[in-house]
Structures are given as structure tokens and as C-alpha cells.
Motif scaffolding. Structure first.
Motif, short mmCIF file in Angstrom:
data_model
loop_
_atom_site.label_atom_id
_atom_site.label_comp_id
_atom_site.label_asym_id
_atom_site.label_seq_id
_atom_site.Cartn_x
_atom_site.Cartn_y
_atom_site.Cartn_z
N ALA A 244 0.83 -1.21 0.00
CA ALA A 244 0.00 0.00 0.00
C ALA A 244 0.86 1.25 0.00
N ALA A 245 1.95 1.22 0.76
CA ALA A 245 2.84 2.38 0.81
C ALA A 245 3.64 2.50 -0.48
N ILE A 246 4.17 1.38 -0.98
CA ILE A 246 4.99 1.42 -2.18
C ILE A 246 4.19 1.89 -3.39
N SER A 247 2.90 1.57 -3.43
CA SER A 247 2.08 1.97 -4.56
C SER A 247 1.93 3.48 -4.65
N LYS A 248 2.23 4.19 -3.57
CA LYS A 248 2.13 5.65 -3.57
C LYS A 248 3.49 6.33 -3.68
N VAL A 249 4.50 5.57 -4.09
CA VAL A 249 5.82 6.15 -4.32
C VAL A 249 5.83 6.85 -5.67
N ASP A 250 6.32 8.08 -5.71
CA ASP A 250 6.39 8.84 -6.96
C ASP A 250 7.71 8.62 -7.69
N SER A 251 8.79 8.55 -6.94
CA SER A 251 10.09 8.38 -7.57
C SER A 251 11.10 7.79 -6.58
N VAL A 252 12.12 7.15 -7.14
CA VAL A 252 13.19 6.57 -6.33
C VAL A 252 14.51 6.85 -7.03
N THR A 253 15.50 7.26 -6.26
CA THR A 253 16.85 7.46 -6.78
C THR A 253 17.81 6.61 -5.96
N VAL A 254 18.65 5.83 -6.63
CA VAL A 254 19.64 5.00 -5.95
C VAL A 254 21.01 5.32 -6.52
N MET A 255 22.00 5.51 -5.65
CA MET A 255 23.37 5.76 -6.08
C MET A 255 24.30 4.81 -5.34
N GLY A 256 25.32 4.33 -6.03
CA GLY A 256 26.25 3.40 -5.40
C GLY A 256 27.70 3.73 -5.72
N TRP A 257 28.56 3.59 -4.73
CA TRP A 257 30.00 3.81 -4.90
C TRP A 257 30.72 2.53 -4.47
N VAL A 258 31.70 2.11 -5.23
CA VAL A 258 32.41 0.86 -4.93
C VAL A 258 33.86 1.15 -4.61
N GLY A 259 34.29 0.77 -3.42
CA GLY A 259 35.67 0.91 -3.00
C GLY A 259 35.97 -0.21 -2.03
N GLU A 313 12.00 13.50 5.66
CA GLU A 313 11.77 14.94 5.61
C GLU A 313 10.53 15.18 4.76
N GLY A 314 9.43 15.46 5.41
CA GLY A 314 8.18 15.69 4.69
C GLY A 314 7.74 14.48 3.92
N THR A 315 7.69 14.60 2.59
CA THR A 315 7.24 13.48 1.75
C THR A 315 8.39 12.63 1.23
N SER A 316 9.60 12.89 1.71
CA SER A 316 10.77 12.18 1.20
C SER A 316 11.47 11.37 2.28
N LEU A 317 12.14 10.31 1.84
CA LEU A 317 12.95 9.47 2.71
C LEU A 317 14.34 9.36 2.11
N GLU A 318 15.36 9.34 2.98
CA GLU A 318 16.71 9.08 2.53
C GLU A 318 17.32 8.01 3.41
N MET A 319 17.93 7.02 2.79
CA MET A 319 18.58 5.94 3.53
C MET A 319 19.99 5.78 3.00
N GLU A 320 20.96 5.62 3.89
CA GLU A 320 22.34 5.41 3.52
C GLU A 320 22.88 4.19 4.25
N ALA A 321 23.65 3.39 3.52
CA ALA A 321 24.24 2.19 4.10
C ALA A 321 25.63 1.98 3.52
N SER A 322 26.49 1.39 4.31
CA SER A 322 27.84 1.06 3.87
C SER A 322 28.07 -0.43 4.14
N ILE A 323 28.39 -1.17 3.08
CA ILE A 323 28.53 -2.62 3.18
C ILE A 323 29.95 -3.01 2.79
N PRO A 324 30.67 -3.72 3.64
CA PRO A 324 32.03 -4.17 3.27
C PRO A 324 31.98 -4.96 1.96
#
Length: 335
Positions: A244-259, A313-324
Motif C-alpha cells: 500500500a505504501a509502495i504503490s504511492k511512491v512517486d520516484s526513487v533514486t539510488v546511487m552506489g559507490w564501490v571501494g 523529511e516531509g514526503t521524502s525518505l533518505e537511507m544510507e548504508a555502507s557494506i564491506p
């Protein structure tokens, strides 16, 4: 309840699946060749105005990482996969690992579905490519466009109603592969027979919000795609349905850095604050369940989940993760 979803397995295997996907894309995109010098300065100009899903891979940068190098070793350790890759390079004259520098993938919804709005643009060094001829040897037909570019097309298994795939190499540094209409549209732009499509303001904003230094990024610009995803997730369990929540998502941006680590940043925009809060609760619940499952079993995974940040923040979510990078391994039994 949460253990049934295999969260520990998900976190352990996600890396291997992602890396396998990158390698498959590299092989797949060898069915195309690039030419940014004809009429555009950047392949983003080839995106359709209504692109709903875009993936960009800086394969030149990714190849420098120990992570991708390790993945290639694992890929080569599978005899059948290594032999198929060797044969592909021999037949086509293209080595995706060495020759491909950048890959851009786009999807958009058209009357005939997403398959009809599919396009891959591969940039690199394809001067010795025999891709078009090799494809023609396996079926389909070749026609020559006004500017001399050879275009291979092949209809899907459903006969006249099947999807028409196309492959073209407009120059030594670009390959195009996708639905015929999308490949022809890109060729027209490259040859200056048509101007790049004017992007929607939403698509412009999403692209502008991407950190171009990220070697891998993706944007989802479609509530329709989000609804489809929500339907699939809803089937996974009657007692856990974030659909129900995902169906109301307008946009998603994903960025990844590899080191040394794989750093991921996820940005989600929803229709309203209530939906954002609901989605945040779903993510927090999944993280909490993952921590519970990892406790006393996987200290490293527990630390990853504990350090994962989630901000609303309001209508937006930001999540950050660092995986070995060491955690990005092929699932057991894949070799």
C-alpha cells in the motif's frame, strides 16, 4: 514472522546477485555499439522524454574495483559461463569487460508495454565489433539507414505480434540495443535527423539530483511501476504487506559507490507525508527484524544494519548504508 522472509539470507546474497547482474549487463550490452560524437555530447540526450526507469553504469570505473575483479574471477570459475563468454568474444570481436566504458539503460511505458520502450546504450571501444553480422547469422534481417548505419532487427517468438528487437553500431564507440522504435529514435538523434526529446520537468529534476560521480545509479520515475512492484510484494505474505505504501511512491533514486566498502544512498519521494511515514515504518521494521535475526549469528551484518541511517523529511525518505565489499559474494553453490 520476519525470519520467514529470510532477511539474513537477503543481506548476505544481495551483493552477489547485484554483481552477477552487472556482469550479465556487460555481456548483454555487447549486443550494441556506441557513437556519442555524431550528434550528441552525452548519451543522456538519447533518453526518451517519458523514461520511467533509468540505470547508468560507469563500467570503466567499476572495473577498477577489487569487488568487480573478484566477481569476474568467480564468473570465470564456472566452466560453462567462462566458455560461453570466450565464445562470445571470439564470435563478435567484443570483450565487454575490456571494451565497454559506460552503459545506459532506459525503460518507458508505451501502448505495447515496457518491452516496446526498452533501450540500452553502450559506450566504449568497438572498432573491431562484428556484433551486427553475428546477430544476423543467428536470424533476423539487416537494413541500412540513410547515413549508412547497418540496423539488425528480429521479431520475437510470437510472430507478427512479437517484440521487435534491434541492434545497431552507429560508430566505433557506441552500440544501441533495444526495441526497434527506440533504437531508430536514437539513431535519428545521433544523425541529427531529429532533435533529442524534451525531458519532463520531473525527469530533469531526478537526473539533476544524481551525484554523477557515483559509478552506478538508477532512477524510478513512475508511480505505475511502483504499483506493479507493490502488487508483487503483496503476494509475499498476508501478514506483511508494504504494498500500500509502495504503490504511492512517486520516484526513487539510488546511487552506489564501490571501494573498500560499497556505499549506497537511496532517496524516495512519496505522494504525501503520511505515506512517507508509513514507508519509513516499514523500513525501520525490516531493519529491526534484520538486527534481531543477525544478533549472535553475524556480528558484521548486525553492525551494517545498526549503522544504516534513515531520515524522513516531509514526503521524502533518505537511507544510507555502507557494506564491506567482502560481503558481496556469490551465493553458496553458484560456482
Amino acid at each position: 514472522m520476519w525470519r520467514r522472509f529470510g532477511l539474513v539470507t537477503l543481506f548476505e546474497n544481495y551483493g552477489g546477485i547485484l554483481l552477477a547482474l552487472i556482469l550479465l549487463i556487460l555481456v548483454f550490452t555487447s549486443f550494441a555499439s556506441e557513437t556519442p560524437g555524431k550528434g550528441i555530447s552525452h548519451p543522456l540526450a538519447l533518453l526518451p522524454s517519458s523514461a520511467e526507469f533509468v540505470v547508468s553504469l560507469d563500467t570503466f570505473a567499476l572495473r577498477k574495483s577489487d569487488l568487480v575483479a573478484e566477481m569476474e574471477k568467480r564468473f570465470d570459475s564456472i566452466p560453462e559461463a567462462a566458455e560461453n563468454y570466450r565464445r562470445f568474444v571470439q564470435e563478435t570481436g567484443v570483450d565487454p569487460r575490456q571494451d565497454t566504458d559506460r552503459v545506459l539503460i532506459s525503460l518507458r511505458q508505451v501502448d505495447a508495454g515496457f518491452d516496446s520502450g526498452f533501450l540500452i546504450v553502450a559506450e566504449g571501444r568497438f572498432g573491431s565489433s562484428r556484433l551486427v553480422d553475428t546477430a544476423a547469422e543467428k536470424g533476423g534481417t539487416i537494413v541500412t539507414t540513410e547515413d549508412g548505419t547497418r540496423l539488425w532487427t528480429s521479431r520475437g517468438q510470437n510472430g507478427e505480434g512479437g517484440t521487435v528487437r534491434a541492434l545497431a553500431q552507429p560508430g566505433p564507440d557506441m552500440i544501441l540495443f533495444g526495441h526497434e522504435s527506440e533504437v531508430r529514435r536514437a539513431l535519428d538523434i545521433l544523425a541529427r535527423r531529429a532533435a533529442p526529446e524534451v525531458k519532463s520537468s520531473k525527469l530533469k529534476d531526478l537526473i539533476a539530483g544524481v551525484d554523477r560521480r557515483a559509478p552506478a545509479w538508477a532512477i524510478l520515475n513512475s508511480s505505475a511501476l511502483a504499483s506493479k512492484l507493490s502488487q508483487e510484494i503483496g503476494r509475499s505474505g498476508a501478514d506483511w504487506d508494504p504494498g500500500a505504501a509502495i504503490s504511492k511512491v512517486d520516484s526513487v533514486t539510488v546511487m552506489g559507490w564501490v571501494g573498500k566498502d560499497v556505499d549506497v544512498k537511496l532517496r524516495v519521494s512519496t505522494r504525501d507525508g503520511e505515506t512517507a511515514s508509513l514507508l519509513a515504518d516499514v523500513v525501520r521494521g525490516a531493519l529491526a527484524a534484520g538486527k534481531l535475526a543477525a544478533k549472535d549469528r553475524d556480528a558484521e551484518l548486525l553492525k551494517i544494519l545498526q549503522q544504516t541511517s534513515l531520515v524522513q523529511e516531509g514526503t521524502s525518505l533518505e537511507m544510507e548504508a555502507s557494506i564491506p565489499a567482502s560481503r558481496f559474494q556469490l551465493p553458496t553453490g553458484a560456482e
